[in-house]
Design an enzyme around this catalytic site. Structure first.
Site, PDB file in Angstrom:
ATOM      1  CB  CYS A 131    -124.854  29.833 -77.425  1.00  0.00           C
ATOM      2  SG  CYS A 131    -126.594  30.283 -77.224  1.00  0.00           S
ATOM      3  CD  GLU A 194    -126.198  26.069 -78.230  1.00  0.00           C
ATOM      4  OE1 GLU A 194    -127.295  25.746 -78.734  1.00  0.00           O
ATOM      5  OE2 GLU A 194    -126.071  27.008 -77.442  1.00  0.00           O
TER       6      GLU A 194
END
Length: 216
Positions: A131, A194
């Site tokens: 992330c 993600e």
């Protein structure tokens, strides 16, 4: 090559797909519909609260002071991101308290919290690094060409301070994790989630206001 660098290279395909996603390209050229960005802000605020809890579990599971301090510093960085989202919500009338997590959001948060609760510290760092590294990568890739209403988002993730946080987490990963199948799976899984998050943000009307986003 460090472990964190090798893991990043090994997921370059997913990072490239995120950069080319409709959500990110819409951020860059300013064409992303306002409602779609509002939906993303609400979902990302929900995600970041879970991300903060995962960092807190990292603090609790730390076996030495340097690891504890690194997780605590990273937790402080998430608090700053949440303040940014609070600012978006106040300006655009997004009721963050009324958000219901979308499937892509829930899949990611459940993975992070389960890993933080049950995995070793190395796997926790591996699950959380994508992330930070991906957002820093996107901000730096877009900063010279981004225009329009989402410039603040780009500037946030292109900022040297955010790069420093990403590097802090990568340094922690390199220190506490071994190059094991579990660490590689955690990193790759997080990067895939993600991409799924960005894909949903750019293509799913369920994220728009009136769906999973409450309005004041």
């Amino acid at each position: 090559m460090t472990l964190s660098a090798g893991l990043w290279v090994g997921s370059a395909d997913l990072a490239s797909a995120a950069l080319a996603s409709p959500f990110v390209t819409g951020i860059a050229d300013g064409t992303l519909p306002h409602e779609r960005f509002a939906g993303y802000v609400a979902q990302d605020a929900f995600f970041l609260e879970a991300f903060a809890r995962a960092y807190a579990l990292g603090v609790a599971h730390s076996r030495d002071r340097s690891t504890l301090e690194a997780f605590a510093d990273l937790l402080a960085g998430v608090r700053e991101e949440l303040r940014l989202h609070d600012g978006y919500a106040a300006r655009w009338g997004i009721d963050l308290a009324a958000v219901s997590p979308a499937p892509a959001t829930l899949a990611y948060t459940e993975f992070l919290l389960a890993t933080a609760a049950l995995g070793d510290v190395g796997e926790v760092a591996a699950a959380m690094t994508p992330c930070m590294r991906l957002y820093a990568h996107l901000g730096q890739a877009l900063v010279l060409r981004a225009t329009g209403p989402y410039r603040e988002w780009v500037d946030t993730y292109a900022d040297p301070g955010f790069e420093e946080l990403a590097a802090t987490l990568e340094a922690l990963l390199d220190r506490v994790a071994a190059d094991t199948p579990g660490v590689r799976r955690a990193y790759r899984r997080a990067m895939g989630l993600e991409l799924g998050f960005f894909t949903a943000a750019g293509e799913s009307t369920a994220w728009e206001a009136g769906g999973s986003v409450g309005r004041q």
